[in-house]
Design a protein around this motif. Structure first.
Motif, PDB file in Angstrom:
ATOM      1  N   ASP A  80       0.825  -1.212   0.000  1.00 20.54           N
ATOM      2  CA  ASP A  80       0.000   0.000   0.000  1.00 20.54           C
ATOM      3  C   ASP A  80       0.861   1.265   0.000  1.00 20.54           C
ATOM      4  O   ASP A  80       0.388   2.342  -0.389  1.00 20.54           O
ATOM      5  CB  ASP A  80      -0.934   0.002   1.208  1.00 20.54           C
ATOM      6  CG  ASP A  80      -2.001  -1.087   1.134  1.00 20.54           C
ATOM      7  OD1 ASP A  80      -2.178  -1.664   0.044  1.00 20.54           O
ATOM      8  OD2 ASP A  80      -2.629  -1.363   2.168  1.00 20.54           O
ATOM      9  N   ALA A  81       2.125   1.134   0.446  1.00 14.31           N
ATOM     10  CA  ALA A  81       3.045   2.270   0.436  1.00 14.31           C
ATOM     11  C   ALA A  81       3.773   2.405  -0.892  1.00 14.31           C
ATOM     12  O   ALA A  81       4.623   3.296  -1.043  1.00 14.31           O
ATOM     13  CB  ALA A  81       4.047   2.132   1.575  1.00 14.31           C
ATOM     14  N   GLY A  82       3.479   1.527  -1.854  1.00 11.27           N
ATOM     15  CA  GLY A  82       4.043   1.662  -3.185  1.00 11.27           C
ATOM     16  C   GLY A  82       5.126   0.678  -3.551  1.00 11.27           C
ATOM     17  O   GLY A  82       5.705   0.766  -4.641  1.00 11.27           O
ATOM     18  N   PHE A  83       5.400  -0.286  -2.684  1.00 11.17           N
ATOM     19  CA  PHE A  83       6.406  -1.298  -2.990  1.00 11.17           C
ATOM     20  C   PHE A  83       5.767  -2.468  -3.730  1.00 11.17           C
ATOM     21  O   PHE A  83       4.591  -2.799  -3.511  1.00 11.17           O
ATOM     22  CB  PHE A  83       7.057  -1.823  -1.703  1.00 11.17           C
ATOM     23  CG  PHE A  83       7.870  -0.805  -0.956  1.00 11.17           C
ATOM     24  CD1 PHE A  83       9.210  -0.617  -1.254  1.00 11.17           C
ATOM     25  CD2 PHE A  83       7.297  -0.032   0.039  1.00 11.17           C
ATOM     26  CE1 PHE A  83       9.970   0.320  -0.565  1.00 11.17           C
ATOM     27  CE2 PHE A  83       8.043   0.912   0.737  1.00 11.17           C
ATOM     28  CZ  PHE A  83       9.392   1.085   0.429  1.00 11.17           C
ATOM     29  N   GLY A  84       6.536  -3.103  -4.586  1.00 13.36           N
ATOM     30  CA  GLY A  84       6.127  -4.387  -5.131  1.00 13.36           C
ATOM     31  C   GLY A  84       6.591  -5.476  -4.187  1.00 13.36           C
ATOM     32  O   GLY A  84       7.776  -5.549  -3.857  1.00 13.36           O
ATOM     33  N   VAL A  85       5.684  -6.322  -3.723  1.00 18.35           N
ATOM     34  CA  VAL A  85       6.005  -7.270  -2.656  1.00 18.35           C
ATOM     35  C   VAL A  85       5.767  -8.703  -3.116  1.00 18.35           C
ATOM     36  O   VAL A  85       4.664  -9.060  -3.548  1.00 18.35           O
ATOM     37  CB  VAL A  85       5.167  -6.990  -1.387  1.00 18.35           C
ATOM     38  CG1 VAL A  85       5.529  -7.990  -0.288  1.00 18.35           C
ATOM     39  CG2 VAL A  85       5.385  -5.563  -0.900  1.00 18.35           C
ATOM     40  N   THR A  86       6.812  -9.517  -3.001  1.00 18.86           N
ATOM     41  CA  THR A  86       6.721 -10.957  -3.169  1.00 18.86           C
ATOM     42  C   THR A  86       7.009 -11.602  -1.826  1.00 18.86           C
ATOM     43  O   THR A  86       7.981 -11.238  -1.153  1.00 18.86           O
ATOM     44  CB  THR A  86       7.733 -11.470  -4.209  1.00 18.86           C
ATOM     45  OG1 THR A  86       7.424 -10.920  -5.484  1.00 18.86           O
ATOM     46  CG2 THR A  86       7.715 -12.994  -4.304  1.00 18.86           C
ATOM     47  N   VAL A  87       6.174 -12.534  -1.411  1.00 22.99           N
ATOM     48  CA  VAL A  87       6.373 -13.254  -0.151  1.00 22.99           C
ATOM     49  C   VAL A  87       6.805 -14.678  -0.470  1.00 22.99           C
ATOM     50  O   VAL A  87       6.095 -15.421  -1.151  1.00 22.99           O
ATOM     51  CB  VAL A  87       5.090 -13.275   0.706  1.00 22.99           C
ATOM     52  CG1 VAL A  87       5.328 -14.060   1.998  1.00 22.99           C
ATOM     53  CG2 VAL A  87       4.644 -11.848   1.020  1.00 22.99           C
ATOM     54  N   LEU A  88       7.975 -15.052   0.021  1.00 28.32           N
ATOM     55  CA  LEU A  88       8.462 -16.425  -0.112  1.00 28.32           C
ATOM     56  C   LEU A  88       8.125 -17.176   1.159  1.00 28.32           C
ATOM     57  O   LEU A  88       8.519 -16.761   2.254  1.00 28.32           O
ATOM     58  CB  LEU A  88       9.965 -16.437  -0.366  1.00 28.32           C
ATOM     59  CG  LEU A  88      10.574 -17.808  -0.662  1.00 28.32           C
ATOM     60  CD1 LEU A  88      11.712 -17.692  -1.676  1.00 28.32           C
ATOM     61  CD2 LEU A  88      11.077 -18.509   0.594  1.00 28.32           C
ATOM     62  N   ALA A  89       7.365 -18.263   1.020  1.00 27.80           N
ATOM     63  CA  ALA A  89       6.886 -19.004   2.184  1.00 27.80           C
ATOM     64  C   ALA A  89       6.663 -20.457   1.797  1.00 27.80           C
ATOM     65  O   ALA A  89       6.893 -20.861   0.645  1.00 27.80           O
ATOM     66  CB  ALA A  89       5.597 -18.382   2.724  1.00 27.80           C
ATOM     67  N   GLY A  90       6.222 -21.247   2.764  1.00 27.27           N
ATOM     68  CA  GLY A  90       5.918 -22.644   2.516  1.00 27.27           C
ATOM     69  C   GLY A  90       4.915 -22.818   1.394  1.00 27.27           C
ATOM     70  O   GLY A  90       4.010 -21.994   1.209  1.00 27.27           O
ATOM     71  N   ASP A  91       5.071 -23.909   0.658  1.00 27.92           N
ATOM     72  CA  ASP A  91       4.214 -24.126  -0.515  1.00 27.92           C
ATOM     73  C   ASP A  91       2.739 -24.156  -0.161  1.00 27.92           C
ATOM     74  O   ASP A  91       1.885 -23.815  -0.987  1.00 27.92           O
ATOM     75  CB  ASP A  91       4.605 -25.449  -1.184  1.00 27.92           C
ATOM     76  CG  ASP A  91       6.034 -25.453  -1.697  1.00 27.92           C
ATOM     77  OD1 ASP A  91       6.741 -24.432  -1.509  1.00 27.92           O
ATOM     78  OD2 ASP A  91       6.457 -26.475  -2.271  1.00 27.92           O
ATOM     79  N   ASP A  92       2.398 -24.565   1.063  1.00 35.60           N
ATOM     80  CA  ASP A  92       1.007 -24.697   1.467  1.00 35.60           C
ATOM     81  C   ASP A  92       0.355 -23.364   1.815  1.00 35.60           C
ATOM     82  O   ASP A  92      -0.840 -23.328   2.124  1.00 35.60           O
ATOM     83  CB  ASP A  92       0.871 -25.670   2.648  1.00 35.60           C
ATOM     84  CG  ASP A  92       1.955 -25.496   3.709  1.00 35.60           C
ATOM     85  OD1 ASP A  92       3.071 -25.069   3.371  1.00 35.60           O
ATOM     86  OD2 ASP A  92       1.694 -25.810   4.888  1.00 35.60           O
TER      87      ASP A  92
END
Length: 450
Positions: free
Chosen positions: A27-39
């Motif tokens: 929401d502050a203008g960043f492009g965000v990718t979250v790396l987490a468990g496949d589930d």
């Protein structure tokens, strides 16, 4: 637009606050990718964030024999040994996933569970590195902010030494795997001192409240305590009609649930809990969780089974429900002591009884007790029907406990941890070289203003 890779390796308690922080950064203008468990992929993308799989199914890991043995270790030495074995098995997979996802990122934001491998990726790619923490990790004189303090109720150099000793043991968990990973990247190996000098220099967003853990005055300025990162994802969630009827049919029940903790015999543990509840004559909501409490066997996923009740009018069993909706309706909360569940109970303003299994959970159990909002914790390995019955009686039998919990809840609800974290992160990025300096292997600690 700066593209961030937000790394959230762990169970739901690690991923949920990362989603909340990721939404704030988006929401502050960043492009965000979250790396987490496949589930966790569907959950992350449902919040409008890009998902990068770690190559690990966390629920399957925690339900595996190795995962169960880790969560139910009988001693700290066994816990470390089990953790080392898991890191050897899964660390290379997650490290390669981080390297792949980092190629498209401008900035890496790690976490305690990924720092050892993610710092190497940042160093290899020459990208800025920041990290997050859901519990106090930096060594300090403060007994309140030390995971295994020598003097819990006061400030002492002995507590700082205990923090350094904890780091020494933790380095042994991932040392072999990280040395191999750094060789694969063409980087020199770490010594313990070099690694922690480097990690101590990394700007860190701490996703907990100073009302729960006062910020130690001897921490460097770039360790920022922002408040909890709550994810209010109950919009559109409708409680089952029979749950609503159950809550209306009598006095407020207690909540009992161990979240993402697996169990070698969830049916037996559920029966123990039911007997302790009956002994005290208490109504309860029993959360099935990953252990399958009260069900005999756990479902394939937390939402796979419809809510069901055991054959008792005073207990309601359900797979899951948003803590933001459920906890304020409870007379007390009995849980495993995960950072997220503890924070949610603080926020709800209800008394707590923590049954810590492993990792940082004993710390949070001690904090609830020290703050006067929880009864004395019961270690999972010491959980018996009489011990739980006594704990339940103390949980619901003290107006003073309830009053202090309500007061703390008011203070926690007044904070906006996500907004504070985003503002701090933006301020750090405005300082020349921040994050990129901390990615250098020779960066001195304390080189970032906050």
């Amino acid at each position: 637009m700066n593209r961030l890779l937000l790394i959230a390796l762990g169970t739901r308690g690690d991923v949920q606050p990362a989603i909340a922080l990721g939404r704030g950064l988006r929401d502050a203008g960043f492009g965000v990718t979250v790396l987490a468990g496949d589930d966790f992929g569907d959950w992350i993308t449902a919040h409008g964030l890009v998902f990068a799989p770690s190559g690990i199914d966390m629920q399957a890991l925690m339900r595996s024999p190795d995962g169960i043995a880790w969560a139910h270790a009988r001693s700290p030495s066994e816990e470390i040994r089990r953790m080392r074995a898991l890191f050897r098995r899964f660390g290379p997979t997650s490290a390669r996933a981080i390297l792949g996802a980092a190629a498209d990122a401008d900035i890496l934001v790690g976490a305690f569970t990924a720092d050892a491998t993610a710092t190497a990726v940042a160093e290899k790619l020459g990208k800025p590195y920041f990290t997050t923490a859901l519990q106090p990790l930096h060594p300090t004189r403060s007994g309140a902010a030390t995971s295994q303090p020598v003097l819990a109720g006061r400030d002492s150099v002995l507590n700082r030494l205990a923090g350094r000793l904890a780091e020494w043991f933790l380095f042994g968990v991932f040392e072999e795997t990280v040395h191999a990973w750094r060789r694969e990247l063409g980087l020199p190996p770490w010594t313990r001192r070099a690694y922690y000098d480097r990690l101590h220099a990394v700007p860190t967003l701490c996703g907990f409240s100073a009302h729960a853990v006062p910020r130690p005055p001897d921490w460097p300025a770039h360790k920022a305590v922002t408040g909890y990162w709550f994810l209010d994802d109950d919009d559109g969630w409708e409680p089952p009609t029979d749950l609503v009827a159950f809550l209306a049919a009598g006095p407020p029940p207690v909540y009992v649930g161990f979240g993402s903790m697996s169990d070698p015999d969830g049916a037996a543990t559920g029966d123990l809990i039911l007997r302790a509840l009956r002994r005290q004559g208490l109504r309860a909501v029993l959360a099935q969780g990953w252990a399958g409490l009260g069900m005999g066997a756990a479902p394939a996923s937390p939402s796979a089974a419809a809510p069901r009740r055991v054959d008792r009018d005073d207990v309601y069993v359900l797979p899951a429900a948003p803590h933001t909706w459920l906890f304020p309706r409870m007379a007390g909360v009995v849980h495993h002591g995960g950072a997220g569940t503890t924070g949610a109970a603080f926020r709800a303003g209800v008394p707590q009884l923590v049954i810590p299994h492993f990792a940082d959970q004993p710390f949070w159990g001690r904090r609830t007790h020290a703050l006067g909002v929880g009864v004395r914790p019961i270690a999972r390995r010491d959980l018996t029907e009489p011990a739980l019955a006594r704990g339940l009686a103390a949980l619901v039998g003290s107006p003073e406990l309830a009053s202090r919990a309500a007061t703390l809840g008011t203070a926690i609800r007044a904070e906006d941890g996500v907004r504070n974290a985003v503002a701090t992160f933006q301020r750090w990025l405005a300082e020349p070289g921040v994050g990129r300096r901390s990615a250098r292997p020779d960066a001195p600690p304390g080189n970032v203003r906050g």
